[in-house]
Design an enzyme around this catalytic site. Sequence first.
Site, PDB file in Angstrom:
ATOM      1  N   GLU A 306       0.752  -1.149   0.195  1.00  0.00           N
ATOM      2  CA  GLU A 306      -0.042   0.152  -0.078  1.00  0.00           C
ATOM      3  C   GLU A 306       0.758   1.090  -0.045  1.00  0.00           C
ATOM      4  O   GLU A 306       0.717   2.170   0.853  1.00  0.00           O
ATOM      5  CB  GLU A 306      -0.954  -0.070   1.210  1.00  0.00           C
ATOM      6  N   ASP A 385      -8.514  -8.886   3.905  1.00  0.00           N
ATOM      7  CA  ASP A 385      -8.206  -7.986   4.738  1.00  0.00           C
ATOM      8  C   ASP A 385      -9.115  -7.870   6.093  1.00  0.00           C
ATOM      9  O   ASP A 385      -9.962  -6.745   5.830  1.00  0.00           O
ATOM     10  CB  ASP A 385      -8.227  -6.492   4.097  1.00  0.00           C
ATOM     11  N   GLU A 413     -12.675  -2.216  12.352  1.00  0.00           N
ATOM     12  CA  GLU A 413     -12.559  -1.499  11.073  1.00  0.00           C
ATOM     13  C   GLU A 413     -13.603  -1.874  10.149  1.00  0.00           C
ATOM     14  O   GLU A 413     -14.372  -1.213   9.754  1.00  0.00           O
ATOM     15  CB  GLU A 413     -11.300  -1.483  10.444  1.00  0.00           C
TER      16      GLU A 413
HETATM   17  C1  GCU Z   1      -5.958  -2.031   6.047  1.00  0.00           C
HETATM   18  C2  GCU Z   1      -6.510  -0.766   6.179  1.00  0.00           C
HETATM   19  C3  GCU Z   1      -5.129   0.081   6.539  1.00  0.00           C
HETATM   20  C4  GCU Z   1      -3.885  -0.607   7.038  1.00  0.00           C
HETATM   21  C5  GCU Z   1      -3.759  -1.775   6.277  1.00  0.00           C
HETATM   22  C6  GCU Z   1      -2.526  -2.721   6.924  1.00  0.00           C
HETATM   23  O1  GCU Z   1      -5.941  -1.853   4.526  1.00  0.00           O
HETATM   24  O2  GCU Z   1      -7.573  -0.309   5.829  1.00  0.00           O
HETATM   25  O3  GCU Z   1      -5.358   1.182   7.073  1.00  0.00           O
HETATM   26  O4  GCU Z   1      -2.833   0.173   6.835  1.00  0.00           O
HETATM   27  O5  GCU Z   1      -4.896  -2.679   6.548  1.00  0.00           O
HETATM   28  O6  GCU Z   1      -2.761  -3.557   7.640  1.00  0.00           O
HETATM   29  O7  GCU Z   1      -1.554  -2.379   6.856  1.00  0.00           O
END
Ligand code: GCU
Length: 697
Positions: A306, A385, A413
């Site tokens: 990400e 996730d 979440e």
């Molecule tokens: C999810 C979450 C993110 C977080 C990511 C992770 O995608 O929405 O906010 O950073 O997990 O576990 O790194």
Amino acid sequence: MTIPEPAGPEMAGPEMAAPEMAGPGMAGVHAAWLPPEAFRAVGSRRTLVLGEGRLAGTVHEEVARACARHGGSVRRAGDGPYDLVLALTVAEPLPEAAAGARPGAPIGDEGYVIARTDGVTVVLADEPAGLLYGLFHVVRLGERAFAAERPAEHHRPATRLRMLDHWDNVDVHPVMGQVERGYAGGSIFWRDGAPRGDLARVRAYARLLAACGVNAISVNNVNVHATEARLLTDRLGDVAAIAGVLRPYGIRVHLSVSFASPVTVGGLPSADPLGEDVRGWWAEVTRRVYDAIPDFGGYVVKADSEGQPGPFAYGRDHADGANLLAGALAPYGGVVHWRAFVYDHRQDWRDRSTDRARAACDHFAPLDGRFHDNVILQVKHGPIDFQAREPVSPVIAAMPATRVAVELQVTQEYTGQQRHVCYLAPMWREALGFRPRGAGGPAVADVAGGGGGLVGVSNVGDDPYWTGHPLAQANLYAFGRLAWEPRLDPAAILDEWIDLTFAPVADGDIERARGTLHAIMDDSWRVYERYTAPLGVGFMVRPGHHYGPDVDGYEYTPWGTYHFADRDGVGVDRTRATGTGFTGQYPPPWSQVYESLADCPDELLLFFHHVPYGHVLRSGATVIQHIYDTHFAGAEQVAEARRRWQEAAGLFDPALHARVSDLLDEQVRCAEEWRDQVNAYFFRKSGVPDARGRRIP
Ligand code: GCU
């Protein structure tokens, strides 16, 4: 009070009155599962504590505080009789009752033996940490610890690493707020770009965590921004101060670090894991960390994930990356938690062959055996996730030569953001008990216990109730207890939590309080699942903040989370025969079970298969009718939970009752919204009416 829907994830929980119950020295903060009354049984007795060291000192302090409140006494050696003896096995001389409980074999670092003979309750431990955990065991038992003779029981944690990851930022991030995916206010560690001056709250937190068995915390977000990157270098003193407060409760500090640190804070031209200067930089920085924090736990790394930097930028793989940090930590006994959450978050939604579920296994399974001993691969329990329903990640079975930690999301979440009641222990228990290689093979908990451990993303903030929703405290408690003993029954854990937390509730009413809380919480995860995304397909949440329904919210995005609904059917074909081949990442029997339309469990059907709406489930219902039925039922069950809670006014502290009432109003509203959006969506797509003729908007 109506709680507005959040504009984005940065929104904290609703503002409400501060609770009346306070922990020691923590006015205005709820005592959670350690109200002074929970110590009544211990505090009203004659107790001997025998042991040296910081943690034994903590045990002594805890007992002394309880006795001061409840009329008992802390005795010296030789000053018997005692009702309770907490002693290290090395203590000399051990009182007779304690000597009798000493086992032939070692008790182990954090373990303890508890017994009661001749009217004396005994806790014996080899190490002070075991004494502390043993004390909290006695607290949990309450009067039962002193009621009858008790044969010696040996307790030790199933896994050495029982860790909470805080996704806390030091600065308030413009999009993610101070705590990423936090639903309980600001950070308990950081405020306005600096550590909080008063660490009393952190100390109270450490106490709560020790009481449920957690022994490690990572104090900053896995997405490491500019200020947070400096916690490793010139802001190290801030981390050392936190470590100092956690240490008396047996909790080690870990840090999330950026893989690019040699460049961003070190000024080197590259962070190439094979570069000599890079290796030297990490070695030197890590030496300084251990100078400041001798019991530092290690690093947590989110790399090539990400948008976070990682070894791919240098043409290296994740074993190269993880081993670089492992090498720096090894001289001091530290570990790297290297996260396996690596996938393409910029995929083309038109491309049906790329499957996010496959990504972690595709990246990491070929690296098995190449990681250093002090690398722990940290794997989310499911392949996508933290959805309310996912299969267990195939990575967990695919890396026999690697230490694997299983990561759970305590922060809600995707499970109601601490506005909805969603007791997660039943889901975690299911995942931990799953046997990836079938009945004869090890369970997920065994894999985690083999050296990696269990990690939870914390749900705590500076909210007066710690977790926003007061009932979400149970998830934090249950995480610790399951990390210690993954075979515990979720309902029994809930009983422990209720009895401790609501110890101030009058004797006759605790039974009723228990009845209310079980009725609302026991099945709340399955209820949540009923009114949200059906049959394991996942997501359908509002993009960005992830609260509330939006069936197509992610359907045409680059995030790899699709349901593929059309007029004929729904679901993701992950079979080997006709789909992405993901089922082939499982060993037998699951590779066959998930591949087969007939054998795939209903609750995961749409995770693995694309089926017509008329497909008949193992339950006998068609997919479309199942969607309608569960959505009506789920919303109705939330309304029923609210009725139960309203009837219980008077049993609970009024401020706590009021807050939960307000949140249940919001949960009812949101569950109805989910019900109506999901039902309307599938009715419009399929044209199939509800067999029971209910109104679908
Ligand atoms: C999810 C979450 C993110 C977080 C990511 C992770 O995608 O929405 O906010 O950073 O997990 O576990 O790194």
